[in-house]
Each structure stands twice: as structure tokens, then as C-alpha cells.
Design an enzyme around this catalytic site. Structure first.
Site: not given
Length: 304
Positions: A149, A244, A274
Site C-alpha cells: 500500500s 481491490e 488489499h
């Protein structure tokens, strides 16, 4: 993937979804941080992992080493959490098992978080970690840099900084569910919104507002590395789930890297959400993703 494997993946990822939605979505920064630490550390690290504190330049980090791993090769890992959450605790299981799969020591960094510390504090901390490894005598071609991320974003930005300075680069990069576009122009922010249990546009807007100072454009390459010049970047593995909202952040990064003649491997994992390798202890697809990353890294380190 066999029908049995797919059924197992669906059963396990649905259990993770229930974990993530078992409590109301937190609102304040302290509550969000506590919740990510809670859900990320449901499964502790394995008993055979050795962890040691690493303190340098005012930063806290953590070394980890699995049996038979090479301590002279290092995964430098930046956790996710939108630059506002995430910690050593939330990602400890993920990074320690990644180190096992890659056959190397890991160094995870507790970099400063927004909104208390907006951009570029995180870049300064990432560079400090890179310099720390150099002082430890670890050569760049024996270092893998990775993260999930926002940690994937920070990984790419660190390499951009090193490129601009004409410095040697890490051997390869590992990017899980990378957040590459803070201007939020990806199509899957809309098309995957109904099935992503974690990341939504409004949430990303809050994170970006907290992280990016007034007057700094969100398409700045050091904010959104999707728009950076990727020429000369090390080989990269990008892993992303099909469920996602940030799927297009990953696929567009792969396309941009390929167009810049960077060696890139893109893996899109069916049904995964995610940063799913965080839950690798209870999620077979999370473990398999780490194993795949390990094979990728071992191949490139062996060539170095």
C-alpha cells in the site's frame, strides 16, 4: 489453480473479511491505528523467528531473522496504512514470513506518520534507513526494498530519490497492493468499490489530505510515483488482489514500468483483497504470495 484451491481461498478470504468487518469502521486516527494493529496481529509471528530492535537516527525499527536465512542479505520493508496508520506490530507477521520466503534478514521501519508528520518526513526516514543499511556494510545489490500500500509508494519514491542522486540501487523491488496514484484517477476505485472491504475513495481522500501539504500537487512524482520516470529502476514484482479498488494503481504501474524498459512481473490474485499477505497465517493465498515473492527475489539476488 484447482477448484479445491479456489474453494479454500474463498473460504479463507471470507473469514478475513468477517474479521475486518466485525467491528464498526473506526473514525479517529488513534482508533484507526489501534484497529489496524489489532487486525494485523491476530496471528503472531512464528516461534522460530528472532526479532531484535534497531534504533538509528531517531527512528525505531526491527530486525527479523528466520532459521537458515542469510543475515548479509536484507529486505528493507515499509508498512502500509495510507501514511497515517500501520506499524511494526500490524505488519510483523507479514514481513517476518517474507524474510523466511526470501531467505534473508528483514529490517522493518516505524517511519513517521501523517497528519502529525506530513510529506516529506516519510521520505527522509526511508532514506535514513537506506543509509543505516549502508553503515552496516550491506551492499545495495544484496538489498530488496518492498512494502504494501503506502509502503509500496514509499518504496518507489525512495528509488526515485536514489536515481536522482545517481546512487546505486537495490537489487529488486517487491510491491504489494501499491498505492501509486494519490490523484485517485484509477478506474477500479469505482468498479471495485462494492467488493473492497478496506479501501474506498472517501477514505483515500482523507489519507491524502492528511499526508500531502497544501500547495503540493498530488500528481507530483514523489507523491504519486505512477507518474515518475521509472527508467533505470530495478526489476519489480507487483502483487495485487482482483477485489481491490487499487487494482488499477498496480496495473498502470506495471504498464508504466514496462514502457520504461523495466523488468516487471505483475501478479493479480483472484478474490484477494488489499494487502492480503498480512494474514498469511490463516490465508493460504497470503502464504503462496509470499512464497512467490521469495522465488522472485532469490532469482534476482542470485544473479547479483
Amino acid at each position: 489453480m484447482s477448484d479445491v484451491d479456489e474453494h479454500l481461498d474463498l473460504t479463507e478470504i471470507n473469514a478475513v473479511r468477517r474479521l475486518l468487518t466485525s467491528k464498526p469502521r473506526p473514525v479517529g486516527w488513534d482508533e484507526r491505528r489501534a484497529r489496524l494493529d489489532e487486525v494485523g496481529s491476530v496471528w503472531p509471528i512464528a516461534d522460530d523467528i528472532r526479532c531484535e530492535d534497531a534504533v538509528f537516527d531517531g527512528l525505531e525499527g526491527e530486525w527479523s531473522l528466520a532459521p537458515e536465512s542469510d543475515r548479509d542479505k536484507v529486505l528493507l520493508f515499509f508498512h502500509g496504512g495510507g501514511y497515517c496508520s500501520g506499524s511494526l506490530k500490524s505488519h510483523r507477521r507479514m514481513v517476518t514470513e517474507a524474510g523466511r520466503a526470501m531467505g534473508m534478514r528483514t529490517l522493518a521501519i516505524d517511519y513517521r506518520r501523517a497528519p502529525e508528520h506530513p510529506f516529506p518526513a516519510q521520505h527522509e526516514d526511508a532514506l535514513a534507513a537506506w543509509r543505516f543499511l549502508s553503515r552496516q556494510g550491506i551492499a545495495p545489490d544484496r538489498i530488496v526494498v518492498g512494502g504494501d500500500s503506502a509502503g509500496g509508494n514509499l518504496t518507489l519514491c525512495l528509488v526515485s530519490i536514489l536515481c536522482a542522486a545517481g546512487e546505486r540501487l537495490p537489487r529488486c523491488l517487491w510491491l504489494v497492493s501499491p498505492w501509486t496514484d494519490l490523484s485517485m484517477s484509477g478506474a477500479t476505485l469505482s468498479t471495485k468499490d462494492a467488493i473492497d472491504p478496506i479501501v474506498h475513495r472517501a477514505y483515500l481522500e482523507e489519507l491524502a489530505t492528511a499526508y500531502v501539504p497544501h500547495g503540493v500537487g498530488r500528481r507530483d512524482p514523489l507523491i504519486s510515483p505512477l507518474f515518475a520516470d521509472l527508467s533505470g529502476f530495478p526489476p519489480m514484482l507487483i502483487q495485487v488482489g482482483s477485489a481491490e479498488t487499487l487494482l488499477s494503481d498496480a496495473t498502470r504501474l506495471a504498464a508504466a514500468a514496462g514502457a520504461a524498459d523495466v523488468k516487471v512481473r505483475l501478479e493479480i490474485w483472484p478474490h484477494m483483497i488489499h494487502a492480503w499477505p498480512v494474514w498469511n497465517a490463516g490465508l493460504s493465498a497470503g502464504w503462496r504470495a509470499l512464497h512467490s515473492a521469495g522465488m522472485f527475489v532469490r532469482d534476482y539476488i542470485a544473479l547479483g
